[in-house]
Design an enzyme around this catalytic site. Structure first.
Site, PDB file in Angstrom:
ATOM      1  N   ASP A  21      19.043 -39.521 -12.980  1.00 24.72           N
ATOM      2  CA  ASP A  21      17.914 -39.223 -12.091  1.00 24.72           C
ATOM      3  C   ASP A  21      16.913 -40.370 -12.080  1.00 24.72           C
ATOM      4  O   ASP A  21      16.751 -41.060 -13.090  1.00 24.72           O
ATOM      5  CB  ASP A  21      17.242 -37.923 -12.581  1.00 24.72           C
ATOM      6  N   HIS A  38      19.379 -46.602  -5.305  1.00 27.32           N
ATOM      7  CA  HIS A  38      20.755 -46.167  -5.556  1.00 27.32           C
ATOM      8  C   HIS A  38      21.658 -47.360  -5.888  1.00 27.32           C
ATOM      9  O   HIS A  38      22.548 -47.262  -6.724  1.00 27.32           O
ATOM     10  CB  HIS A  38      21.293 -45.394  -4.345  1.00 27.32           C
ATOM     11  N   LEU A 132      38.703 -44.404 -22.002  1.00 27.97           N
ATOM     12  CA  LEU A 132      37.659 -43.489 -21.523  1.00 27.97           C
ATOM     13  C   LEU A 132      38.085 -42.819 -20.210  1.00 27.97           C
ATOM     14  O   LEU A 132      38.698 -43.459 -19.348  1.00 27.97           O
ATOM     15  CB  LEU A 132      36.365 -44.301 -21.283  1.00 27.97           C
TER      16      LEU A 132
HETATM   17  C1  FPP Z   1      19.317 -39.417  -8.342  1.00 30.64           C
HETATM   18  O1  FPP Z   1      18.231 -40.199  -7.987  1.00 30.64           O
HETATM   19  C2  FPP Z   1      20.590 -40.073  -8.186  1.00 30.64           C
HETATM   20  C3  FPP Z   1      21.556 -39.705  -7.289  1.00 30.64           C
HETATM   21  C4  FPP Z   1      21.392 -38.758  -6.192  1.00 30.64           C
HETATM   22  C5  FPP Z   1      22.888 -40.221  -7.466  1.00 30.64           C
HETATM   23  C6  FPP Z   1      23.148 -41.584  -6.958  1.00 30.64           C
HETATM   24  C7  FPP Z   1      23.994 -42.222  -7.964  1.00 30.64           C
HETATM   25  C8  FPP Z   1      24.494 -43.447  -7.858  1.00 30.64           C
HETATM   26  C9  FPP Z   1      24.252 -44.297  -6.682  1.00 30.64           C
HETATM   27  C10 FPP Z   1      25.408 -43.970  -8.929  1.00 30.64           C
HETATM   28  C11 FPP Z   1      26.830 -43.713  -8.533  1.00 30.64           C
HETATM   29  C12 FPP Z   1      27.757 -44.045  -9.644  1.00 30.64           C
HETATM   30  C13 FPP Z   1      29.087 -44.205  -9.544  1.00 30.64           C
HETATM   31  C14 FPP Z   1      29.854 -44.612 -10.748  1.00 30.64           C
HETATM   32  C15 FPP Z   1      29.844 -44.055  -8.293  1.00 30.64           C
HETATM   33  P1  FPP Z   1      17.171 -39.545  -7.032  1.00 30.64           P
HETATM   34  O2  FPP Z   1      17.386 -40.117  -5.676  1.00 30.64           O
HETATM   35  O3  FPP Z   1      17.232 -38.050  -7.075  1.00 30.64           O
HETATM   36  O4  FPP Z   1      15.848 -40.061  -7.674  1.00 30.64           O
HETATM   37  P2  FPP Z   1      14.381 -39.455  -7.475  1.00 30.64           P
HETATM   38  O5  FPP Z   1      14.385 -38.093  -8.153  1.00 30.64           O
HETATM   39  O6  FPP Z   1      13.519 -40.430  -8.179  1.00 30.64           O
HETATM   40  O7  FPP Z   1      14.115 -39.367  -6.005  1.00 30.64           O
END
Ligand code: FPP
Length: 247
Positions: A21, A38, A132
């Site tokens: 997060d 992201h 892993l």
């Molecule tokens: C939360 O941040 C994160 C996500 C919704 C996931 C996005 C994840 C990635 C891009 C990594 C992917 C990894 C792999 C290995 C494919 P948020 O947007 O909810 O943050 P905020 O709460 O600060 O708005």
């Protein structure tokens, strides 16, 4: 650079789940677009996958995109999906070199077909690796996973001869578990959430029943191998009783 955080002699968590997060907040604080967050979050994910692999962790589940994340703007959703696709294409060699197996949990049928195909290919390509196992929770929701498991179970009953149906109709935890996306994967021992939020957000509801939780204030893009080690050491200090009494 060698890490200054020394792990204890106690057992390592076999399976770690991470709610990654804080990508959006990281970007906002730097006056960048959320999508930049992201992008940075993906770089962190790769670093943490490598660190977990080097530490000989057996399973790592990453919460990439939830069944609720479709509520975000089409632009952000499209960006995250594109990022996942690009990552699976571009980083396959990284997974191969480190003998890391890619797996998926979530509703694959509800993903855009090109993403589902890429994911399937990556899972197939790395199937035989014994290092892993990285489980990408993509279009994943804990409740949705349970609903899909019950659906599979009911479907399996329909093909049973009628005299067996009643017998198989006994609802047990083991039967429901056996119908989850990956019944062979052990429950998570440790679930980490970054960015100072204290919620489970529909992550591994069934499997996480006895997981130890670890919350970190650090935003996901700023997470490092050190943070992972600190979380593991905190886990190693916990006394797990699984509802029983201590030693
Ligand atoms: C939360 O941040 C994160 C996500 C919704 C996931 C996005 C994840 C990635 C891009 C990594 C992917 C990894 C792999 C290995 C494919 P948020 O947007 O909810 O943050 P905020 O709460 O600060 O708005």
């Amino acid at each position: 650079m060698a890490s200054s955080v020394v792990l204890a002699r106690a057992p390592l968590p076999r399976h770690i789940g991470i709610i990654m997060d804080g990508n959006g907040r990281w970007a906002q604080r730097k006056n960048l677009l959320r999508t930049q967050g992201h992008l940075e979050g993906l770089k962190t994910a790769k670093k943490i996958v490598k660190a977990a692999s080097d530490l000989h962790i057996q399973f790592l589940t990453l919460y990439v995109f939830s069944t609720e994340n479709w509520k975000r703007t089409a632009e952000e959703v499209g960006f995250i999906m594109g990022l996942v696709k690009q990552h699976l294409k571009a980083e396959l060699n990284f997974y191969r070199e480190n003998r890391i197996r890619i797996r998926h949990t979530g509703d694959r049928g509800g993903l855009p077909p090109d993403i589902a195909r890429e994911l399937e290919e990556a899972c197939e390509d790395t199937r035989s690796f014994e290092g892993l196992q990285v489980i990408l929770a993509l279009n994943y929701g804990g409740r949705d996973a349970i609903v899909r498991a019950v659906g599979r179970w009911l479907a399996s009953l329909a093909t049973e001869p009628s005299e067996k149906r009643l017998q198989h109709g006994n609802i047990t935890e083991e039967r429901i578990r056996g119908c989850l996306d990956n019944p062979d994967i052990p429950d998570p021992d440790l679930i980490i959430r970054t960015a100072g939020e204290y919620r489970t957000s529909n992550f591994l509801l069934w499997e996480g029943a006895y997981a130890e939780y670890y919350f970190s204030e650090t935003l996901w893009p700023e997470w490092t191998e050190e943070d992972l080690r600190v979380a593991i050491v905190a886990y190693q200090r916990r006394e797990r009783r699984f509802g029983g009494v201590g030693p």
